[in-house]
Design a protein around this motif. Structure first.
Motif, mmCIF file in Angstrom:
data_model
loop_
_atom_site.group_PDB
_atom_site.id
_atom_site.type_symbol
_atom_site.label_atom_id
_atom_site.label_comp_id
_atom_site.label_asym_id
_atom_site.label_seq_id
_atom_site.Cartn_x
_atom_site.Cartn_y
_atom_site.Cartn_z
ATOM 1 N N LYS A 92 15.090 -10.932 -35.913
ATOM 2 C CA LYS A 92 13.972 -10.026 -35.611
ATOM 3 C C LYS A 92 12.663 -10.575 -36.168
ATOM 4 O O LYS A 92 11.627 -10.522 -35.501
ATOM 5 N N ASN B 167 11.660 -13.653 -34.078
ATOM 6 C CA ASN B 167 11.171 -13.311 -32.740
ATOM 7 C C ASN B 167 9.657 -13.145 -32.756
ATOM 8 O O ASN B 167 8.986 -13.412 -31.764
ATOM 9 N N LYS B 168 9.106 -12.727 -33.893
ATOM 10 C CA LYS B 168 7.668 -12.511 -34.024
ATOM 11 C C LYS B 168 6.918 -13.782 -34.418
ATOM 12 O O LYS B 168 5.745 -13.921 -34.097
ATOM 13 N N GLN B 169 7.591 -14.684 -35.149
ATOM 14 C CA GLN B 169 6.831 -15.827 -35.691
ATOM 15 C C GLN B 169 7.360 -17.195 -35.285
ATOM 16 O O GLN B 169 6.831 -18.201 -35.740
ATOM 17 N N THR C 8 8.022 -21.223 -38.670
ATOM 18 C CA THR C 8 8.045 -21.025 -37.220
ATOM 19 C C THR C 8 9.336 -21.541 -36.589
ATOM 20 O O THR C 8 9.630 -21.239 -35.438
#
Length: 98
Positions: free
Chosen positions: A65, A68-70, A40
């Motif tokens: 990228k 950005n999600k995790q 994270t």
């Protein structure tokens, strides 16, 4: 290029030294793919990074990228030459650089 990986729980720091270019970018890409699951907080330490090519930028963008999600991704200790590359390419607006 040398990659020093320090992982502590869900935090990973990658200290890069040498050149991140067409020849070494796949090495960093493989390191990230192998270890990024569950991370994270991703931190890159560029203290000893001398050179960054477009191939290296591509790997950093792919990592951004994913993060950005995790979680979050930060790049620290960027020298003037590499900072100029980030600014000219617009990556300074995409990446978190400290």
């Amino acid at each position: 290029m040398k990659i020093e990986n320090t992982t502590n729980g869900n935090e990973m720091e990658l200290a890069l030294s040498g050149r991140l270019d067409t020849i070494t970018a796949p090495q960093l890409e493989a390191e990230l793919k192998k270890n990024i699951d569950g991370i994270t907080s991703l931190l890159f330490d560029f203290s000893d990074l001398e050179y960054l090519s477009s191939a290296g930028l591509r790997v950093l963008l792919a990592a951004q990228k994913v993060m950005n999600k995790q979680g979050s991704m930060v790049i620290k200790n960027v020298n003037d030459t590499i900072m100029e590359i980030f600014e000219v390419t617009g990556f300074a607006d995409i990446l978190t650089i400290k």
